[in-house]
Design an enzyme around this catalytic site. Structure first.
Site, short mmCIF file in Angstrom:
data_model
loop_
_atom_site.label_atom_id
_atom_site.label_comp_id
_atom_site.label_asym_id
_atom_site.label_seq_id
_atom_site.Cartn_x
_atom_site.Cartn_y
_atom_site.Cartn_z
N ARG A 14 0.81 -1.23 0.00
CA ARG A 14 0.00 0.00 0.00
C ARG A 14 0.84 1.27 0.00
O ARG A 14 0.33 2.36 -0.23
CB ARG A 14 -0.96 -0.03 1.21
CG ARG A 14 -2.04 -1.10 1.08
CD ARG A 14 -2.70 -1.43 2.41
NE ARG A 14 -1.90 -2.34 3.23
CZ ARG A 14 -2.28 -2.84 4.40
NH1 ARG A 14 -3.46 -2.51 4.90
NH2 ARG A 14 -1.50 -3.65 5.08
N ASN A 373 40.00 39.33 4.55
CA ASN A 373 38.80 39.97 4.02
C ASN A 373 38.68 39.61 2.54
O ASN A 373 39.50 40.01 1.72
CB ASN A 373 38.87 41.48 4.19
CG ASN A 373 37.52 42.10 3.90
OD1 ASN A 373 36.62 42.08 4.74
ND2 ASN A 373 37.35 42.59 2.69
N ALA A 376 34.05 41.43 -2.47
CA ALA A 376 32.83 41.00 -3.18
C ALA A 376 33.20 40.34 -4.51
O ALA A 376 34.04 40.83 -5.24
CB ALA A 376 31.94 42.21 -3.43
#
Ligand code: UD1
Ligand code: MG
Length: 449
Positions: A14, A373, A376
């Protein structure tokens, strides 16, 4: 002496699944693992698992459990036939046999313990667990006499309409006196709607059969289809959230969050909406997770914040801020006080304490010192099409916006990399590295006649 047998040979027709039913996962553990662990506190002498459908797969999944004996049922001709397979394995065994259905995963160990001790004090040959259900559809119905002893169990599909109105149901959990059961097991017949040997038929053949009704019917939810799987998941999630709330965790919107069985969560952690902890997670005190985080097999220190981010198989130190929209992938190891910002992906890399990767970066196969650092848009170009290579950046260095570090490459400490650089050669400590085309200027270009 106590032996435990778990019935786990059925296909689970099932469920309509390629996976055997007992291996379906529920809040981070399979059904059969849950059933086995619900009986752990009883410290049985023997533990037997009856396997059949995809037996190899089920055995492979449970190899890690010490002392578990596998008994093969081939073909699968019903729950009574399954228990018949124990006759050779338990020959001469003196004591009780606790039979657990492999698809009843929410039982509490206290409930099983109470049933076994009632069995021992009542002198019955079998004691079974029952529940009164609002909707007993699909379950076997339990019929008792006026002394409260069980006379018979009739499967839903074999019941008359009148019998179906009885809502006292069989949970599929039984404590038998083994020698009495062994005597009646060979007498089972297939005289029923499914043409199978039903374990439930032994109950009418045994001298005295008792039952214990559970207080919380949720515990005996059987899983035969995906709707029942979802209901059990909901019950387990509620139990897990309640547990962690009692341990000092805040959920701002509990129903939208899910947890796994194997999470450890510290005090004063706040879990915001739509946050999910999966697998083996360890979350330190005072973290704030969410909204919208998926955290899997990860270790987070104390005071970590994460917003709309995915963290998998990663380690994160204390006080790290993650997101929004960051992705920490396997073997990311982020030091204390780091910052992983918007649209940043980190894979198989160590970041020393205090380093920052704030915007739009890919850091893969890299090792960064302290207080680096990363500007971006910095990318570690780690893949040459065949192999992955390492990028090393020393402490206190800065990469300019839109730098590409072509690995293998070694950038020293206290280095500055100019914006837009493509760095292909190692950079010594304290240097400025610029690797980009020089800007051209054509005076008056836009004033041509
Ligand atoms: C069974 C009980 C029913 C009870 C319900 C509780 C019988 C005949 N019926 O019905 O009274 O209300 O559980 O959940 O026992 N299995 C085997 N070998 C087989 C068949 C099944 O090992 O040949 C295993 C399954 O893997 C499963 C368990 O036995 O773990 C129960 O089988 P299932 O087919 O789900 O029985 P139910 O119809 O739920
Ligand atoms: Mg079932």
């Amino acid at each position: 002496m106590l032996a435990i047998a778990v019935l786990a040979a059925g296909k689970g027709t099932r469920m309509k699944s390629a996976l055997p039913k007992v291996l379906q996962p529920l809040a981070g553990a399979t059904l059969v693992e849950r059933v086995l662990s619900s009986a752990r506190t009883l410290a049985p002498e023997r533990r037997l698992l009856i396997v059949g459908h995809q037996a190899d797969r089920v055995e492979a999944q449970l190899q890690h459990i010490p002392g578990l004996e596998f008994v093969l049922q081939q073909p699968q001709n019903g729950t009574g036939h399954a228990v018949q397979q124990l006759l050779p394995a338990l020959e001469g065994f003196e004591g009780e046999l606790l039979v657990l259905n492999g698809d009843v995963p929410l039982l509490r160990s206290e409930t099983i313990e109470a049933m076994v001790s009632r069995h021992r004090s009542s002198g019955a040959n079998v004691t079974l667990l029952t529940a009164r259900l609002n909707d007993p559809t699909g379950y076997g119905r339990v019929f008792t006499n006026d002394r409260g002893e069980v006379e018979s169990i009739i499967e839903h599909r074999d019941c008359s309409d009148q019998q179906r109105s009885n809502n006292l149901t069989n949970a599929g959990i039984y404590c038998f006196n083994w020698s009495a059961l062994a005597d009646v097991l060979p007498k089972l017949s297939t005289d029923n709607d499914q043409g199978e040997l039903y374990l439930t038929d032994t109950v009418a053949m045994l001298e005295k059969a008792m039952h214990v009704e559970v207080a919380d019917p949720d515990e005996v939810n059987g899983i035969n289809n995906r709707m029942q799987l979802a209901q059990c998941e909901a019950v387990l999630q509620q139990r897990l959230r309640d547990h962690w709330m009692a341990e000092g965790v805040t959920f701002t919107d509990p129903f939208s969050c899910t947890l796994s069985e194997h999470c450890q969560i510290g005090r004063d952690v706040v879990i915001e909406p739509q946050t999910h902890l999966r697998g083996d997670c360890r979350i330190g005190d005072n973290c704030r997770l969410g909204p919208g985080c998926l955290i899997e097999d990860a270790e987070l220190g104390t005071g970590v914040t994460a917003v709309h981010s995915v963290i998998r198989e990663a380690r994160v130190g204390d006080g790290v801020a993650i997101g929004p929209f960051a992705h920490l992938r396997p073997a990311a190891d982020v030091g204390d006080g780091c910052r992983i910002g918007n649209f940043v992906e980190v894979k198989k890399s160590q970041l020393g304490p205090g380093s920052k990767v704030n915007h739009l970066s890919y850091i893969g196969d890299a090792s960064l010192g302290e207080n680096v650092n990363v500007g971006a848009g910095t990318i570690t170009a780690n893949y040459d099409g065949v192999n992955k290579h390492l990028t090393v950046i020393g402490s206190n260095s800065k990469t300019g916006a839109n730098s590409v570090l072509v690995a293998p490459v070694n950038v020293g400490s206290n280095v500055t990399i100019g914006a837009g650089s493509t760095i292909t050669k190692d950079v010594p400590d304290d240097a400025l590295a610029i690797g980009r085309a020089k800007q051209l200027m054509k005076d008056g270009w836009n004033k041509r006649g």
